[in-house]
Design an enzyme around this catalytic site. Structure first.
Site, PDB file in Angstrom:
ATOM      1  N   HIS A   1      38.153  25.820   6.538  1.00 45.39           N
ATOM      2  CA  HIS A   1      37.157  25.630   7.596  1.00 45.39           C
ATOM      3  C   HIS A   1      35.844  26.274   7.175  1.00 45.39           C
ATOM      4  O   HIS A   1      35.661  27.493   7.246  1.00 45.39           O
ATOM      5  CB  HIS A   1      37.616  26.214   8.934  1.00 45.39           C
ATOM      6  CG  HIS A   1      36.647  25.930  10.048  1.00 45.39           C
ATOM      7  ND1 HIS A   1      36.740  24.815  10.844  1.00 45.39           N
ATOM      8  CD2 HIS A   1      35.560  26.602  10.494  1.00 45.39           C
ATOM      9  CE1 HIS A   1      35.754  24.810  11.730  1.00 45.39           C
ATOM     10  NE2 HIS A   1      35.023  25.900  11.537  1.00 45.39           N
TER      11      HIS A   1
ATOM     12  N   HIS B   1      31.370  25.010   6.498  1.00 48.51           N
ATOM     13  CA  HIS B   1      30.359  23.984   6.782  1.00 48.51           C
ATOM     14  C   HIS B   1      29.267  24.039   5.716  1.00 48.51           C
ATOM     15  O   HIS B   1      29.144  25.023   4.993  1.00 48.51           O
ATOM     16  CB  HIS B   1      29.686  24.227   8.142  1.00 48.51           C
ATOM     17  CG  HIS B   1      30.600  24.555   9.266  1.00 48.51           C
ATOM     18  ND1 HIS B   1      31.253  23.593  10.021  1.00 48.51           N
ATOM     19  CD2 HIS B   1      30.992  25.738   9.806  1.00 48.51           C
ATOM     20  CE1 HIS B   1      31.974  24.166  10.964  1.00 48.51           C
ATOM     21  NE2 HIS B   1      31.843  25.473  10.855  1.00 48.51           N
TER      22      HIS B   1
ATOM     23  N   SER C   1      27.838  20.615  13.982  1.00 54.14           N
ATOM     24  CA  SER C   1      27.195  19.869  15.070  1.00 54.14           C
ATOM     25  C   SER C   1      25.704  19.658  14.831  1.00 54.14           C
ATOM     26  O   SER C   1      25.131  18.675  15.295  1.00 54.14           O
ATOM     27  CB  SER C   1      27.431  20.565  16.415  1.00 54.14           C
ATOM     28  OG  SER C   1      26.849  21.851  16.397  1.00 54.14           O
TER      29      SER C   1
ATOM     30  N   ARG D   1      36.407  15.289  13.856  1.00 51.21           N
ATOM     31  CA  ARG D   1      36.361  16.437  14.757  1.00 51.21           C
ATOM     32  C   ARG D   1      35.784  16.015  16.097  1.00 51.21           C
ATOM     33  O   ARG D   1      34.744  15.339  16.155  1.00 51.21           O
ATOM     34  CB  ARG D   1      35.483  17.520  14.163  1.00 51.21           C
ATOM     35  CG  ARG D   1      35.559  18.858  14.907  1.00 51.21           C
ATOM     36  CD  ARG D   1      34.517  19.812  14.375  1.00 51.21           C
ATOM     37  NE  ARG D   1      34.855  21.208  14.615  1.00 51.21           N
ATOM     38  CZ  ARG D   1      33.972  22.191  14.644  1.00 51.21           C
ATOM     39  NH1 ARG D   1      32.691  21.948  14.438  1.00 51.21           N
ATOM     40  NH2 ARG D   1      34.347  23.433  14.871  1.00 51.21           N
TER      41      ARG D   1
ATOM     42  N   ARG E   1      27.783  24.223  24.673  1.00 45.95           N
ATOM     43  CA  ARG E   1      26.581  24.775  24.061  1.00 45.95           C
ATOM     44  C   ARG E   1      26.259  24.085  22.729  1.00 45.95           C
ATOM     45  O   ARG E   1      25.185  24.303  22.159  1.00 45.95           O
ATOM     46  CB  ARG E   1      26.705  26.289  23.873  1.00 45.95           C
ATOM     47  CG  ARG E   1      27.738  26.723  22.887  1.00 45.95           C
ATOM     48  CD  ARG E   1      27.787  28.238  22.726  1.00 45.95           C
ATOM     49  NE  ARG E   1      28.969  28.638  22.001  1.00 45.95           N
ATOM     50  CZ  ARG E   1      29.108  28.580  20.686  1.00 45.95           C
ATOM     51  NH1 ARG E   1      28.119  28.154  19.948  1.00 45.95           N
ATOM     52  NH2 ARG E   1      30.236  28.950  20.110  1.00 45.95           N
TER      53      ARG E   1
ATOM     54  N   TYR F   1      37.866  21.067  18.903  1.00 41.04           N
ATOM     55  CA  TYR F   1      37.273  22.389  19.123  1.00 41.04           C
ATOM     56  C   TYR F   1      37.001  22.566  20.609  1.00 41.04           C
ATOM     57  O   TYR F   1      36.248  21.789  21.197  1.00 41.04           O
ATOM     58  CB  TYR F   1      35.967  22.492  18.330  1.00 41.04           C
ATOM     59  CG  TYR F   1      35.355  23.890  18.273  1.00 41.04           C
ATOM     60  CD1 TYR F   1      36.118  25.035  18.492  1.00 41.04           C
ATOM     61  CD2 TYR F   1      34.005  24.059  17.987  1.00 41.04           C
ATOM     62  CE1 TYR F   1      35.551  26.296  18.418  1.00 41.04           C
ATOM     63  CE2 TYR F   1      33.430  25.327  17.902  1.00 41.04           C
ATOM     64  CZ  TYR F   1      34.209  26.441  18.124  1.00 41.04           C
ATOM     65  OH  TYR F   1      33.652  27.694  18.061  1.00 41.04           O
TER      66      TYR F   1
ATOM     67  N   HIS G   1      40.262  27.362  15.580  1.00 42.81           N
ATOM     68  CA  HIS G   1      40.205  28.762  16.037  1.00 42.81           C
ATOM     69  C   HIS G   1      41.165  29.033  17.209  1.00 42.81           C
ATOM     70  O   HIS G   1      40.835  29.772  18.150  1.00 42.81           O
ATOM     71  CB  HIS G   1      38.772  29.151  16.444  1.00 42.81           C
ATOM     72  CG  HIS G   1      37.695  28.624  15.552  1.00 42.81           C
ATOM     73  ND1 HIS G   1      37.855  28.381  14.212  1.00 42.81           N
ATOM     74  CD2 HIS G   1      36.399  28.262  15.834  1.00 42.81           C
ATOM     75  CE1 HIS G   1      36.720  27.909  13.696  1.00 42.81           C
ATOM     76  NE2 HIS G   1      35.826  27.812  14.654  1.00 42.81           N
TER      77      HIS G   1
ATOM     78  N   ASP H   1      34.872  29.916   7.842  1.00 40.76           N
ATOM     79  CA  ASP H   1      33.868  29.480   8.824  1.00 40.76           C
ATOM     80  C   ASP H   1      32.444  29.686   8.314  1.00 40.76           C
ATOM     81  O   ASP H   1      31.482  29.563   9.066  1.00 40.76           O
ATOM     82  CB  ASP H   1      34.075  30.178  10.174  1.00 40.76           C
ATOM     83  CG  ASP H   1      33.156  29.663  11.261  1.00 40.76           C
ATOM     84  OD1 ASP H   1      32.917  28.441  11.298  1.00 40.76           O
ATOM     85  OD2 ASP H   1      32.660  30.478  12.072  1.00 40.76           O
TER      86      ASP H   1
ATOM     87  N   ASN I   1      25.707  30.104  14.422  1.00 41.82           N
ATOM     88  CA  ASN I   1      25.398  30.831  15.668  1.00 41.82           C
ATOM     89  C   ASN I   1      25.877  32.285  15.687  1.00 41.82           C
ATOM     90  O   ASN I   1      25.886  32.912  16.733  1.00 41.82           O
ATOM     91  CB  ASN I   1      25.966  30.090  16.882  1.00 41.82           C
ATOM     92  CG  ASN I   1      25.402  28.694  16.984  1.00 41.82           C
ATOM     93  OD1 ASN I   1      24.185  28.538  17.042  1.00 41.82           O
ATOM     94  ND2 ASN I   1      26.249  27.675  16.958  1.00 41.82           N
TER      95      ASN I   1
HETATM   96  C1  0GY Z   1      32.585  26.665  14.150  1.00 46.17           C
HETATM   97  C2  0GY Z   1      31.814  27.087  15.262  1.00 46.17           C
HETATM   98  C3  0GY Z   1      30.638  26.774  15.832  1.00 46.17           C
HETATM   99  C4  0GY Z   1      29.775  25.754  15.494  1.00 46.17           C
HETATM  100  C5  0GY Z   1      30.131  24.606  14.943  1.00 46.17           C
HETATM  101  O1  0GY Z   1      29.782  22.384  14.528  1.00 46.17           O
HETATM  102  C6  0GY Z   1      29.252  23.444  14.830  1.00 46.17           C
HETATM  103  O2  0GY Z   1      28.055  23.563  15.058  1.00 46.17           O
HETATM  104  O3  0GY Z   1      31.340  24.418  14.490  1.00 46.17           O
HETATM  105  C7  0GY Z   1      30.275  27.598  16.975  1.00 46.17           C
HETATM  106  O4  0GY Z   1      29.071  27.792  17.210  1.00 46.17           O
HETATM  107  O5  0GY Z   1      31.180  28.091  17.677  1.00 46.17           O
HETATM  108  O6  0GY Z   1      33.636  26.063  14.325  1.00 46.17           O
HETATM  109  O7  0GY Z   1      32.255  26.923  13.005  1.00 46.17           O
END
Ligand code: 0GY
Length: 297
Positions: free
Chosen positions: A31, A33, A77, A124, A130, A157, A181, A249, A254
């Site tokens: 996991h 990004h 996201s 996903r 948020r 998620y 998570h 992660d 954030n």
């Molecule tokens: C994560 C958590 C977050 C954000 C994203 O796709 C995303 O923007 O996954 C978060 O802000 O909780 O899963 O890495």
């Protein structure tokens, strides 16, 4: 959201420690990004945060520093349903990354096949208000039926507070399901707290629900060394050893106010998976079965 460079957030550690724990050879960060680079892959007009570039070179340098071998890159996201940055990173990995996409319900079969050829193995569905404007359950179910034919799985998620409300939706997913998570439990409640009991009930409802035992930094407000996370999650790893995934992660979207040290995140592994056998399942056997089944033992 405007793309003013000065506003762009850094949420990752500038100099993560080298972990004391040495992962077994072939370990997968399942996991993580990538963000951009923005000049090449602009962020979505609907993005809820605007990060600094965190592209594949940084990700793969971190992989090597932490002693990991492969990455599963989950579409963030801030890139919306344009998976180009994720595909670009996978293409740069020399076969050592695969991915999870976020897709528009109108995506064509040919576009799905192109994602598959680019290394995508799942979609996903994000329910965090948020992060996304809407989460259309009926459309998500349609997508899930379509990606089943490709042998993909669904990653969901959500936060613990909406698990009960989401149950009919989750029950209707026709593919293997991975929960990000652990559905964000309150780990201060401990392993027998109401959140973990509800989450275990979900896992017990189907043998093909897996989870990521990730994000002590997000789930344990007491902070590093994240003792509540360790005591709450370790029993889950023992009881569901064949259905757990681990990841960093990175670049920790954030988390700019509580940036975790990635080396310390790796050092959480032996606390939640104390034996070599549990570590092998968590870091190699399980992610390989899901993302590189053709190479899995
Ligand atoms: C994560 C958590 C977050 C954000 C994203 O796709 C995303 O923007 O996954 C978060 O802000 O909780 O899963 O890495």
């Amino acid at each position: 959201m405007t793309a003013d460079t000065t506003d762009r957030i850094v949420s990752w550690h500038a100099d993560p420690s080298v972990p004391r724990f040495v992962p077994p050879a072939g370990a997968v960060d399942a996991h993580c990004h990538v963000f951009g680079p923005m000049a090449q892959f602009p962020f979505s007009a609907k993005a809820k945060y605007l990060p600094q570039d965190a592209g594949p070179d940084r990700l793969f340098a971190l992989r090597d520093r932490l002693g990991l071998s492969r990455n599963v890159i989950v579409q963030a996201s801030c890139h919306g349903t344009d998976n180009s940055a994720t595909l670009h990173a996978i293409a740069r990995s020399a076969g050592r990354a695969r991915g999870v996409a976020v897709v528009d319900p109108a995506i064509t079969d040919i576009e799905l096949e192109t994602l598959h050829a680019g290394g995508i193995r799942g979609v996903r569905f994000n329910f965090l208000k948020r992060l996304v404007d809407d989460a259309p359950k009926d459309k998500f179910i349609e997508i899930a039926h379509r990606i089943k034919a490709l042998g993909w799985h669904v990653v969901v998620y959500f936060e613990a507070g909406i698990l009960a409300e989401l149950r009919p939706f989750l029950d209707a997913i026709p593919t293997l399901l991975v929960i990000d998570h652990m559905g964000r439990p309150d780990v201060a409640q401990g392993p027998d707290g109401i959140d973990m009991r509800a989450f275990r009930a979900l896992l017990d409802s189907r043998p093909d629900i897996w989870t990521k035992v990730t994000c002590p930094d997000r789930l344990d407000p007491a902070g590093s060394p994240w003792d509540d996370f360790a005591r709450t999650v370790a029993p889950l790893v023992v009881d569901y050893a064949d259905r757990v995934l681990w990841g960093t992660d990175w670049p920790h979207p954030n988390m700019q106010d509580a940036i975790p040290d990635d080396g310390a995140l790796v050092d959480m592994i032996p606390r939640i998976a104390p034996t070599a056998q549990l570590q092998r399942k968590l870091l190699i056997d399980n992610p390989m079965r899901l993302y590189w089944p053709e190479e899995a033992r």
